[in-house]
Write a protein that holds these residues in place. Sequence first.
Motif, mmCIF file in Angstrom:
data_model
loop_
_atom_site.group_PDB
_atom_site.id
_atom_site.type_symbol
_atom_site.label_atom_id
_atom_site.label_comp_id
_atom_site.label_asym_id
_atom_site.label_seq_id
_atom_site.Cartn_x
_atom_site.Cartn_y
_atom_site.Cartn_z
ATOM 1 N N GLN A 92 0.811 -1.216 0.000
ATOM 2 C CA GLN A 92 0.000 0.000 0.000
ATOM 3 C C GLN A 92 0.844 1.266 0.000
ATOM 4 O O GLN A 92 0.448 2.282 -0.551
ATOM 5 C CB GLN A 92 -0.936 0.011 1.217
ATOM 6 N N GLN A 93 2.038 1.217 0.607
ATOM 7 C CA GLN A 93 2.835 2.428 0.780
ATOM 8 C C GLN A 93 3.903 2.618 -0.287
ATOM 9 O O GLN A 93 4.429 3.717 -0.431
ATOM 10 C CB GLN A 93 3.502 2.412 2.153
ATOM 11 N N ALA A 94 4.238 1.587 -1.025
ATOM 12 C CA ALA A 94 5.321 1.688 -2.001
ATOM 13 C C ALA A 94 4.888 2.535 -3.201
ATOM 14 O O ALA A 94 3.723 2.581 -3.573
ATOM 15 C CB ALA A 94 5.737 0.300 -2.465
ATOM 16 N N LYS A 95 5.882 3.192 -3.803
ATOM 17 C CA LYS A 95 5.591 3.973 -5.014
ATOM 18 C C LYS A 95 5.237 3.042 -6.162
ATOM 19 O O LYS A 95 4.334 3.312 -6.934
ATOM 20 C CB LYS A 95 6.789 4.832 -5.383
ATOM 21 N N GLU A 96 5.985 1.974 -6.276
ATOM 22 C CA GLU A 96 5.744 0.975 -7.312
ATOM 23 C C GLU A 96 5.376 -0.342 -6.637
ATOM 24 O O GLU A 96 6.105 -0.805 -5.762
ATOM 25 C CB GLU A 96 7.011 0.767 -8.170
ATOM 26 N N PRO A 97 4.276 -0.970 -7.006
ATOM 27 C CA PRO A 97 3.892 -2.233 -6.371
ATOM 28 C C PRO A 97 4.869 -3.350 -6.749
ATOM 29 O O PRO A 97 5.380 -3.391 -7.869
ATOM 30 C CB PRO A 97 2.491 -2.510 -6.920
ATOM 31 N N SER A 98 5.137 -4.233 -5.805
ATOM 32 C CA SER A 98 6.025 -5.366 -6.071
ATOM 33 C C SER A 98 5.196 -6.629 -6.246
ATOM 34 O O SER A 98 3.989 -6.639 -6.017
ATOM 35 C CB SER A 98 7.006 -5.544 -4.913
ATOM 36 N N GLU A 99 5.871 -7.689 -6.619
ATOM 37 C CA GLU A 99 5.181 -8.958 -6.830
ATOM 38 C C GLU A 99 4.985 -9.734 -5.526
ATOM 39 O O GLU A 99 4.405 -10.809 -5.541
ATOM 40 C CB GLU A 99 5.975 -9.815 -7.822
ATOM 41 N N ALA A 100 5.464 -9.197 -4.414
ATOM 42 C CA ALA A 100 5.419 -9.933 -3.152
ATOM 43 C C ALA A 100 3.986 -10.252 -2.742
ATOM 44 O O ALA A 100 3.688 -11.393 -2.346
ATOM 45 C CB ALA A 100 6.116 -9.146 -2.046
ATOM 46 N N LEU A 101 3.088 -9.291 -2.843
ATOM 47 C CA LEU A 101 1.697 -9.538 -2.454
ATOM 48 C C LEU A 101 1.048 -10.534 -3.406
ATOM 49 O O LEU A 101 0.342 -11.442 -2.972
ATOM 50 C CB LEU A 101 0.901 -8.230 -2.413
ATOM 51 N N HIS A 102 1.301 -10.367 -4.712
ATOM 52 C CA HIS A 102 0.727 -11.295 -5.682
ATOM 53 C C HIS A 102 1.216 -12.714 -5.407
ATOM 54 O O HIS A 102 0.414 -13.661 -5.406
ATOM 55 C CB HIS A 102 1.087 -10.877 -7.105
ATOM 56 N N ASP A 103 2.517 -12.864 -5.165
ATOM 57 C CA ASP A 103 3.077 -14.193 -4.887
ATOM 58 C C ASP A 103 2.495 -14.784 -3.604
ATOM 59 O O ASP A 103 2.204 -15.982 -3.538
ATOM 60 C CB ASP A 103 4.602 -14.121 -4.783
ATOM 61 N N ARG A 104 2.326 -13.968 -2.595
ATOM 62 C CA ARG A 104 1.788 -14.452 -1.329
ATOM 63 C C ARG A 104 0.348 -14.908 -1.488
ATOM 64 O O ARG A 104 -0.043 -15.945 -0.950
ATOM 65 C CB ARG A 104 1.884 -13.334 -0.290
ATOM 66 N N LEU A 105 -0.466 -14.147 -2.225
ATOM 67 C CA LEU A 105 -1.862 -14.536 -2.434
ATOM 68 C C LEU A 105 -1.970 -15.820 -3.259
ATOM 69 O O LEU A 105 -2.776 -16.706 -2.950
ATOM 70 C CB LEU A 105 -2.633 -13.402 -3.118
ATOM 71 N N VAL A 106 -1.143 -15.953 -4.277
ATOM 72 C CA VAL A 106 -1.164 -17.163 -5.105
ATOM 73 C C VAL A 106 -0.710 -18.367 -4.284
ATOM 74 O O VAL A 106 -1.289 -19.454 -4.381
ATOM 75 C CB VAL A 106 -0.293 -16.967 -6.370
ATOM 76 N N ALA A 107 0.328 -18.199 -3.442
ATOM 77 C CA ALA A 107 0.799 -19.304 -2.601
ATOM 78 C C ALA A 107 -0.267 -19.714 -1.597
ATOM 79 O O ALA A 107 -0.460 -20.917 -1.338
ATOM 80 C CB ALA A 107 2.080 -18.895 -1.879
ATOM 81 N N LEU A 108 -0.966 -18.760 -1.052
ATOM 82 C CA LEU A 108 -2.048 -19.069 -0.113
ATOM 83 C C LEU A 108 -3.167 -19.820 -0.827
ATOM 84 O O LEU A 108 -3.703 -20.807 -0.303
ATOM 85 C CB LEU A 108 -2.575 -17.778 0.516
ATOM 86 N N ALA A 109 -3.498 -19.392 -2.027
ATOM 87 C CA ALA A 109 -4.535 -20.077 -2.797
ATOM 88 C C ALA A 109 -4.079 -21.474 -3.201
ATOM 89 O O ALA A 109 -4.869 -22.424 -3.194
ATOM 90 C CB ALA A 109 -4.890 -19.258 -4.026
ATOM 91 N N ARG A 110 -2.804 -21.640 -3.545
ATOM 92 C CA ARG A 110 -2.283 -22.941 -3.960
ATOM 93 C C ARG A 110 -2.358 -23.954 -2.813
ATOM 94 O O ARG A 110 -2.588 -25.140 -3.037
ATOM 95 C CB ARG A 110 -0.841 -22.807 -4.452
ATOM 96 N N ALA A 111 -2.177 -23.472 -1.573
ATOM 97 C CA ALA A 111 -2.280 -24.374 -0.432
ATOM 98 C C ALA A 111 -3.713 -24.873 -0.255
ATOM 99 O O ALA A 111 -3.924 -25.959 0.290
ATOM 100 C CB ALA A 111 -1.815 -23.665 0.839
ATOM 101 N N ARG A 112 -4.687 -24.134 -0.737
ATOM 102 C CA ARG A 112 -6.097 -24.529 -0.603
ATOM 103 C C ARG A 112 -6.595 -25.268 -1.839
ATOM 104 O O ARG A 112 -7.257 -26.285 -1.744
ATOM 105 C CB ARG A 112 -6.985 -23.302 -0.375
#
Length: 147
Positions: A92-112
């Motif tokens: 939310q605070q970064a000037k440019e969004p990183s892939e960290a949130l996208h990767d975390r959400l995909v990993a969480l979904a992959r576990a389910r």
Amino acid sequence: MRVRWRAVPQAWRTRILLGTLAAVIGYAAAVLLRFDPQPGPYAVMAAVVLALGWLVLDTVDAPAAEWVPRIQPAGDRVDEVTSDLRVLSSHQQAKEPSEALHDRLVALARARDPVLADDLHRELDPLRRLSPGEIDRILTRIEEVRD
């Protein structure tokens, strides 16, 4: 209530006798030095000083306290939750969004559910900043899979 002298432990008998002797010698010295001590307050003062002295002497030999926690810390996701929060706040605070949130959400979904993870990966493929509403919607989708 009467205390029997033989019921008092030997260590305490010695302390009482030596304490009384010290108090009497101190009172006699105060009289000889013409301090005009009053017997009542002097007896109270001697009792307090001797009691404090005995407490100090008793604590010198006491072993150090060792605290053992009874409740074991839970091995849950405490560090992961902190890390997740850090990823969300930096997204939310970064000037440019990183892939960290996208990767975390995909990993969480992959576990389910792997199918949901593939769909989510395609949905998040163009790197962009996600709004809190979008993040909530994605997390709700992931949670619904578990139910």
